[in-house]
Design a protein around this motif. Structure first.
Motif, PDB file in Angstrom:
ATOM      1  N   ALA A 178       0.935 -23.842  -0.479  1.00 32.98           N
ATOM      2  CA  ALA A 178       0.804 -24.564   0.881  1.00 32.98           C
ATOM      3  C   ALA A 178       0.577 -26.133   0.391  1.00 32.98           C
ATOM      4  CB  ALA A 178      -0.074 -23.802   1.656  1.00 32.98           C
ATOM      5  N   ARG A 179      -0.364 -26.428  -0.362  1.00 27.44           N
ATOM      6  CA  ARG A 179      -0.964 -27.525  -0.596  1.00 27.44           C
ATOM      7  C   ARG A 179       0.087 -28.559  -1.357  1.00 27.44           C
ATOM      8  NH1 ARG A 179      -6.068 -25.188  -0.984  1.00 27.44           N
ATOM      9  NH2 ARG A 179      -5.856 -24.697  -3.265  1.00 27.44           N
ATOM     10  N   GLU A 180       0.848 -27.737  -2.375  1.00 24.37           N
ATOM     11  CA  GLU A 180       1.622 -28.255  -3.249  1.00 24.37           C
ATOM     12  C   GLU A 180       2.991 -28.670  -2.315  1.00 24.37           C
ATOM     13  OE1 GLU A 180       1.866 -28.957  -6.701  1.00 24.37           O
ATOM     14  OE2 GLU A 180      -0.100 -28.224  -7.146  1.00 24.37           O
ATOM     15  N   THR A 181       3.370 -28.042  -1.483  1.00 23.57           N
ATOM     16  CA  THR A 181       4.343 -28.176  -0.648  1.00 23.57           C
ATOM     17  C   THR A 181       4.357 -28.887   0.697  1.00 23.57           C
ATOM     18  OG1 THR A 181       4.370 -25.852   0.394  1.00 23.57           O
ATOM     19  CG2 THR A 181       5.528 -26.054  -1.814  1.00 23.57           C
ATOM     20  N   GLY A 182       3.061 -28.903   1.249  1.00 25.22           N
ATOM     21  CA  GLY A 182       2.775 -29.236   2.527  1.00 25.22           C
ATOM     22  C   GLY A 182       3.237 -28.146   3.470  1.00 25.22           C
ATOM     23  N   GLY A 183       3.531 -27.164   3.114  1.00 18.71           N
ATOM     24  CA  GLY A 183       4.110 -25.777   4.024  1.00 18.71           C
ATOM     25  C   GLY A 183       2.730 -25.120   4.590  1.00 18.71           C
ATOM     26  N   THR A 184       3.083 -24.177   5.582  1.00 21.15           N
ATOM     27  CA  THR A 184       2.248 -23.329   6.158  1.00 21.15           C
ATOM     28  C   THR A 184       2.290 -21.766   5.501  1.00 21.15           C
ATOM     29  OG1 THR A 184       2.467 -24.484   8.238  1.00 21.15           O
ATOM     30  CG2 THR A 184       1.635 -22.415   8.432  1.00 21.15           C
ATOM     31  N   ALA A 185       1.081 -21.530   5.010  1.00 19.44           N
ATOM     32  CA  ALA A 185       0.930 -20.239   4.342  1.00 19.44           C
ATOM     33  C   ALA A 185      -0.211 -19.593   5.250  1.00 19.44           C
ATOM     34  CB  ALA A 185       0.353 -20.267   3.105  1.00 19.44           C
ATOM     35  N   VAL A 186       0.246 -18.317   5.980  1.00 23.93           N
ATOM     36  CA  VAL A 186      -0.670 -17.605   6.910  1.00 23.93           C
ATOM     37  C   VAL A 186      -0.923 -16.059   5.885  1.00 23.93           C
ATOM     38  CG1 VAL A 186      -1.249 -16.536   9.047  1.00 23.93           C
ATOM     39  CG2 VAL A 186       0.610 -18.691   8.651  1.00 23.93           C
ATOM     40  N   ALA A 187      -2.122 -15.780   5.658  1.00 22.21           N
ATOM     41  CA  ALA A 187      -2.628 -14.287   4.892  1.00 22.21           C
ATOM     42  C   ALA A 187      -3.144 -13.619   6.150  1.00 22.21           C
ATOM     43  CB  ALA A 187      -3.383 -14.718   3.806  1.00 22.21           C
ATOM     44  N   LEU A 188      -2.315 -12.610   6.193  1.00 21.64           N
ATOM     45  CA  LEU A 188      -3.045 -11.666   7.465  1.00 21.64           C
ATOM     46  C   LEU A 188      -3.643 -10.396   6.713  1.00 21.64           C
ATOM     47  CD1 LEU A 188       0.132 -11.513   9.680  1.00 21.64           C
ATOM     48  CD2 LEU A 188      -1.802 -12.968   9.903  1.00 21.64           C
ATOM     49  N   ARG A 189      -4.937 -10.440   6.950  1.00 23.53           N
ATOM     50  CA  ARG A 189      -5.640  -9.419   6.384  1.00 23.53           C
ATOM     51  C   ARG A 189      -5.749  -8.174   7.123  1.00 23.53           C
ATOM     52  NH1 ARG A 189     -10.538 -13.798   4.850  1.00 23.53           N
ATOM     53  NH2 ARG A 189      -9.397 -14.811   3.286  1.00 23.53           N
ATOM     54  N   TYR A 190      -4.812  -7.308   7.094  1.00 29.16           N
ATOM     55  CA  TYR A 190      -4.734  -6.221   8.048  1.00 29.16           C
ATOM     56  C   TYR A 190      -5.620  -5.184   7.833  1.00 29.16           C
ATOM     57  CZ  TYR A 190       0.459  -7.700   8.120  1.00 29.16           C
ATOM     58  OH  TYR A 190       1.556  -8.149   8.045  1.00 29.16           O
ATOM     59  N   HIS A 191      -6.166  -4.591   8.847  1.00 30.15           N
ATOM     60  CA  HIS A 191      -7.053  -3.482   8.664  1.00 30.15           C
ATOM     61  C   HIS A 191      -6.406  -2.193   8.480  1.00 30.15           C
ATOM     62  CE1 HIS A 191     -11.105  -2.592   9.281  1.00 30.15           C
ATOM     63  NE2 HIS A 191     -11.591  -4.089   9.872  1.00 30.15           N
ATOM     64  N   ASN A 192      -7.021  -1.046   8.642  1.00 28.92           N
ATOM     65  CA  ASN A 192      -6.082   0.420   8.474  1.00 28.92           C
ATOM     66  C   ASN A 192      -4.910   0.623   9.301  1.00 28.92           C
ATOM     67  OD1 ASN A 192      -9.151   0.459   7.480  1.00 28.92           O
ATOM     68  ND2 ASN A 192      -8.453   2.225   6.788  1.00 28.92           N
ATOM     69  N   VAL A 193      -3.802   0.325   8.866  1.00 29.46           N
ATOM     70  CA  VAL A 193      -2.602   0.316   9.652  1.00 29.46           C
ATOM     71  C   VAL A 193      -2.179   1.826   9.780  1.00 29.46           C
ATOM     72  CG1 VAL A 193      -0.317  -0.413  10.062  1.00 29.46           C
ATOM     73  CG2 VAL A 193      -2.025  -1.916   8.903  1.00 29.46           C
ATOM     74  N   TYR A 194      -1.766   2.385  11.288  1.00 30.60           N
ATOM     75  CA  TYR A 194      -1.328   3.726  11.266  1.00 30.60           C
ATOM     76  C   TYR A 194      -0.176   3.485  12.424  1.00 30.60           C
ATOM     77  CZ  TYR A 194      -3.442   3.922  15.740  1.00 30.60           C
ATOM     78  OH  TYR A 194      -3.527   3.762  17.132  1.00 30.60           O
ATOM     79  N   GLY A 195       0.361   4.806  12.211  1.00 30.44           N
ATOM     80  CA  GLY A 195       1.550   4.762  13.374  1.00 30.44           C
ATOM     81  C   GLY A 195       2.864   5.524  12.860  1.00 30.44           C
ATOM     82  N   PRO A 196       3.918   5.652  13.578  1.00 28.86           N
ATOM     83  CA  PRO A 196       4.920   6.183  13.111  1.00 28.86           C
ATOM     84  C   PRO A 196       5.464   5.592  11.964  1.00 28.86           C
ATOM     85  CG  PRO A 196       5.433   5.821  15.589  1.00 28.86           C
ATOM     86  CD  PRO A 196       3.961   5.007  14.959  1.00 28.86           C
ATOM     87  N   GLY A 197       6.151   6.719  10.989  1.00 25.02           N
ATOM     88  CA  GLY A 197       6.437   6.115   9.752  1.00 25.02           C
ATOM     89  C   GLY A 197       5.588   5.917   8.810  1.00 25.02           C
ATOM     90  N   LEU A 198       4.240   6.216   8.934  1.00 21.30           N
ATOM     91  CA  LEU A 198       2.946   6.123   8.045  1.00 21.30           C
ATOM     92  C   LEU A 198       3.378   7.070   6.700  1.00 21.30           C
ATOM     93  CD1 LEU A 198      -0.104   5.113   7.910  1.00 21.30           C
ATOM     94  CD2 LEU A 198      -0.503   7.470   8.738  1.00 21.30           C
ATOM     95  N   PRO A 199       3.433   6.513   5.484  1.00 19.56           N
ATOM     96  CA  PRO A 199       3.652   7.166   4.289  1.00 19.56           C
ATOM     97  C   PRO A 199       2.775   8.417   4.194  1.00 19.56           C
ATOM     98  CG  PRO A 199       3.317   4.678   3.868  1.00 19.56           C
ATOM     99  CD  PRO A 199       3.005   4.971   5.287  1.00 19.56           C
ATOM    100  N   HIS A 200       3.368   9.452   3.653  1.00 16.37           N
ATOM    101  CA  HIS A 200       2.536  10.543   3.598  1.00 16.37           C
ATOM    102  C   HIS A 200       2.599  11.389   2.106  1.00 16.37           C
ATOM    103  CE1 HIS A 200       5.550  13.568   4.836  1.00 16.37           C
ATOM    104  NE2 HIS A 200       6.016  12.531   5.515  1.00 16.37           N
ATOM    105  N   ASP A 201       1.974  12.214   1.939  1.00 15.94           N
ATOM    106  CA  ASP A 201       2.258  12.968   0.567  1.00 15.94           C
ATOM    107  C   ASP A 201       2.464  12.033  -0.662  1.00 15.94           C
ATOM    108  OD1 ASP A 201       1.990  15.246   2.088  1.00 15.94           O
ATOM    109  OD2 ASP A 201       4.132  15.452   2.577  1.00 15.94           O
ATOM    110  N   THR A 202       1.583  11.075  -0.862  1.00 16.74           N
ATOM    111  CA  THR A 202       1.549  10.233  -1.999  1.00 16.74           C
ATOM    112  C   THR A 202       0.107   9.965  -2.164  1.00 16.74           C
ATOM    113  OG1 THR A 202       1.383   7.969  -1.401  1.00 16.74           O
ATOM    114  CG2 THR A 202       3.545   8.795  -1.117  1.00 16.74           C
ATOM    115  N   PRO A 203      -0.174   9.764  -3.699  1.00 18.04           N
ATOM    116  CA  PRO A 203      -1.552   9.611  -4.062  1.00 18.04           C
ATOM    117  C   PRO A 203      -2.101   8.368  -3.296  1.00 18.04           C
ATOM    118  CG  PRO A 203      -0.247   9.717  -5.968  1.00 18.04           C
ATOM    119  CD  PRO A 203       0.840   9.616  -4.682  1.00 18.04           C
TER     120      PRO A 203
END
Ligand code: UD1
Length: 325
Positions: A178-203
């Protein structure tokens, strides 16, 4: 507007894609699940996909806690090198806006208050304490149990596992871009996301998916520690709305980091009980087991996102869990 969505075929990516369509924009999905190619580090392919796009939503990543150190280079490649390739392609194609998936785990244990010594960064928990069933982090000066506080964005970053370290690096690379290009960078710090399509049965599955699998099999959810550890579960549709809002919000040039949570704090024990009730399943079991890489409480203050994005979470936990189940 045309937006490139890396990881667009994943759990959050599919919800983001639906949201972009609903808003009358166009999502270009970039995802290894679509063509089998290992392409997140392929700058020429990223550049080709970016033609005609105004913005990028970068979600592609190896997620979860990390099983053991044999995962180290896999996380570094997909997350560190992947983000670097996306940002390089963005610079070369003169893209002005990038929204990136970060995580609440960048804060480590966050911060908490000692009644006598004030608000302090939370030190890692001692193995001896965990083994003795003493799960609450303690003040390093007097040993008193600390009282968790909501974590604002300017809290010191303190990654405690490989995945968390790659998310801190993602934020740092994006800030430099963002500093080098003058662009806008937004980092979204997600909390525990849940809902339909939640991956399951993986470590790498999150706790909601693990409890669901147990209940579907007629087994009680197995709750670690004493069940009083706190989290903030935010519905994937709310996360998708926040993510698309971050592209459109007209945030200033430079880096911005925002916590994305529901603002509603629950204990893992409560989540297990609610899920068992909805499913009419067996009562949860509090196991007292613990994982060294786990943090005790992760609860965000998401008020800055509400203010800057004009966004508010809309799905209450009970409704979201009922949908999930
Ligand atoms: C989760 C995500 C992480 C994300 C972070 C954002 C996973 C695996 N981790 O971390 O990628 O960045 O949210 O806030 O999706 N637990 C049980 N029983 C189980 C499994 C877990 O009681 O069978 C407990 C854990 O001890 C922990 C809590 O549930 O206290 C949440 O664990 P988990 O869903 O694995 O991940 P987070 O650490 O919250």
């Amino acid at each position: 507007m045309r937006v490139l969505v890396t990881g667009g075929a994943g759990f959050i990516g599919r919800a983001v894609q639906r949201r972009i369509d609903a808003a009358g924009h166009e999502a270009v999905v970039f995802d290894r699940a679509l063509d089998g190619a290992d392409d997140i580090v392929d700058v020429p392919r990223l550049r080709a996909a970016l033609r005609g796009c105004e913005a990028i939503i970068h979600l592609a990543a190896k997620v979860g806690l990390g099983v053991d150190l044999s995962d180290l280079d896999g996380y570094a490649r997909d997350n560190d090198l992947g983000t670097a390739a996306v940002l390089r392609a963005a610079a070369e194609e003169s893209i002005g806006r990038v929204v990136l998936a970060s995580s609440m785990v960048v804060y480590g244990e966050g911060r908490a208050r000692c009644p006598d010594h004030g608000t302090i960064p939370v030190p890692p928990r001692a193995v001896g304490d965990l083994a003795a069933g003493r799960f609450e982090p303690r003040c390093p000066r007097c040993g008193t149990d600390l009282v968790p506080e909501l974590v604002p964005e300017d809290t010191r970053l303190d990654p405690r596992n490989v995945y968390a370290a790659t998310k801190v690096h993602l934020e740092q690379l994006a800030a430099i871009w963002a500093r080098e290009t003058g662009g806008t960078a937004v980092a979204l710090r997600y909390h525990n996301v849940y809902g339909p399509g939640l991956p399951h049965d993986t470590p790498y599955a999150g706790v909601a998916a693990i409890f669901r699998s147990a209940l579907v099999a007629g087994r009680p959810p197995a709750v670690f520690e004493d069940g009083r550890q706190r989290r903030d579960f935010v519905h994937v549709d709310d996360v998708a709305r926040a993510t698309v809002a971050a592209v459109r919000a007209g945030l200033p040039a430079g880096p911005t980091a925002l916590n994305i949570g529901s603002g509603h704090v629950v204990t893992i024990g409560e989540v297990a009980s609610r899920m068992a009730m909805i499913m009419n399943g067996p009562e949860p079991v509090i196991t007292g087991r613990y994982r060294l890489g786990d943090v005790r409480h992760i609860t965000a203050d998401s008020s800055t996102a509400r203010r800057l994005l004009g966004w508010a979470p809309a799905v209450p936990l009970d409704q979201g869990l009922a949908d999930l189940l």
